[in-house]
Design an enzyme around this catalytic site. Structure first.
Site, PDB file in Angstrom:
ATOM      1  N   GLY A  28       0.667  -1.316  -0.070  1.00 23.87           N
ATOM      2  CA  GLY A  28      -0.066  -0.016  -0.042  1.00 23.87           C
ATOM      3  C   GLY A  28       0.874   1.121  -0.074  1.00 23.87           C
ATOM      4  O   GLY A  28       0.612   2.137  -0.433  1.00 23.87           O
ATOM      5  N   CYS A  29       1.853   1.339   0.702  1.00 23.84           N
ATOM      6  CA  CYS A  29       2.997   2.365   0.885  1.00 23.84           C
ATOM      7  C   CYS A  29       3.358   2.599  -0.490  1.00 23.84           C
ATOM      8  O   CYS A  29       3.737   3.810  -0.891  1.00 23.84           O
ATOM      9  CB  CYS A  29       3.630   2.307   2.078  1.00 23.84           C
ATOM     10  N   THR A  30       3.889   1.597  -1.207  1.00 19.53           N
ATOM     11  CA  THR A  30       4.435   1.840  -2.572  1.00 19.53           C
ATOM     12  C   THR A  30       3.447   2.379  -3.578  1.00 19.53           C
ATOM     13  O   THR A  30       3.941   3.213  -4.288  1.00 19.53           O
ATOM     14  CB  THR A  30       5.152   0.355  -2.869  1.00 19.53           C
TER      15      THR A  30
END
Length: 182
Positions: free
Chosen positions: A69-71
């Site tokens: 999700g962060c990527t």
């Protein structure tokens, strides 16, 4: 009678503890001055909110480098970076990862905006963006996925809590367009 007294005392103590915990990590409200900070960037330099006075700041908190999700969220901000620059806005990502981790993350993912290392978790806490991601009895305090738009005068203009990473950059751009209307 003793049981009722103890139960009441326990309920009162719990309510007070919850209020104290919420107050310590409460997100700043729209219209208030954004909490100032200075953190180490992915480039190894110091950067603070005051360094971006006169610009719109998109301050986004995320849990951890190199996670799905962060990527995705970082890639979306990167894909829209020229749009942010065109409207006098900068992107600042914050997590509790180290500056070295951020440097590797930026290099691997081709990110050209600053990631800030909040290793002591104070900035994440000041922005109400610290969350316990405990698994299997192990507590791990990480930044929650929240975003703050800060106006050129340093006031909080918009708050997004617990965002979904997939369409978030578009959502932030739309909010900036609305906020910048005369």
């Amino acid at each position: 009678m003793k049981r009722r007294f103890l139960l009441c005392a326990l309920l009162i103590a719990t309510a007070i503890a919850v209020q104290v915990a919420q107050a310590a990590g409460e997100a700043p409200a729209v219209g208030t001055s954004a909490p100032d900070f200075t953190l180490t960037t992915n480039e190894g330099n110091q950067a603070g909110l005051k360094d971006f006075k006169g610009k719109w700041v998109v301050l986004y908190f995320y849990p951890k480098d190199f996670t799905g999700g962060c990527t995705l969220e970082a890639h979306n901000f990167q894909a829209d970076l020229a749009k942010y620059e065109a409207i006098n806005a900068v992107i600042l990502g914050v997590s509790v990862d180290t500056a070295e981790s951020h440097k590797s993350f930026c290099a691997k993912e081709g990110l050209n905006f600053k990631l800030l290392a909040d290793t002591d978790k104070k900035v994440s806490d000041a922005y109400g963006s610290l969350r316990d991601y405990g698994k299997d009895g192990k507590s791990m305090m990480l930044s929650n996925r929240n975003t703050f738009i800060i106006d050129p005068q340093g006031k909080v203009a918009k708050v997004f809590l617990n965002v979904s990473p997939s369409g978030h950059s578009a959502e932030v751009l739309a909010a900036l367009a609305s906020l910048q209307k005369p």
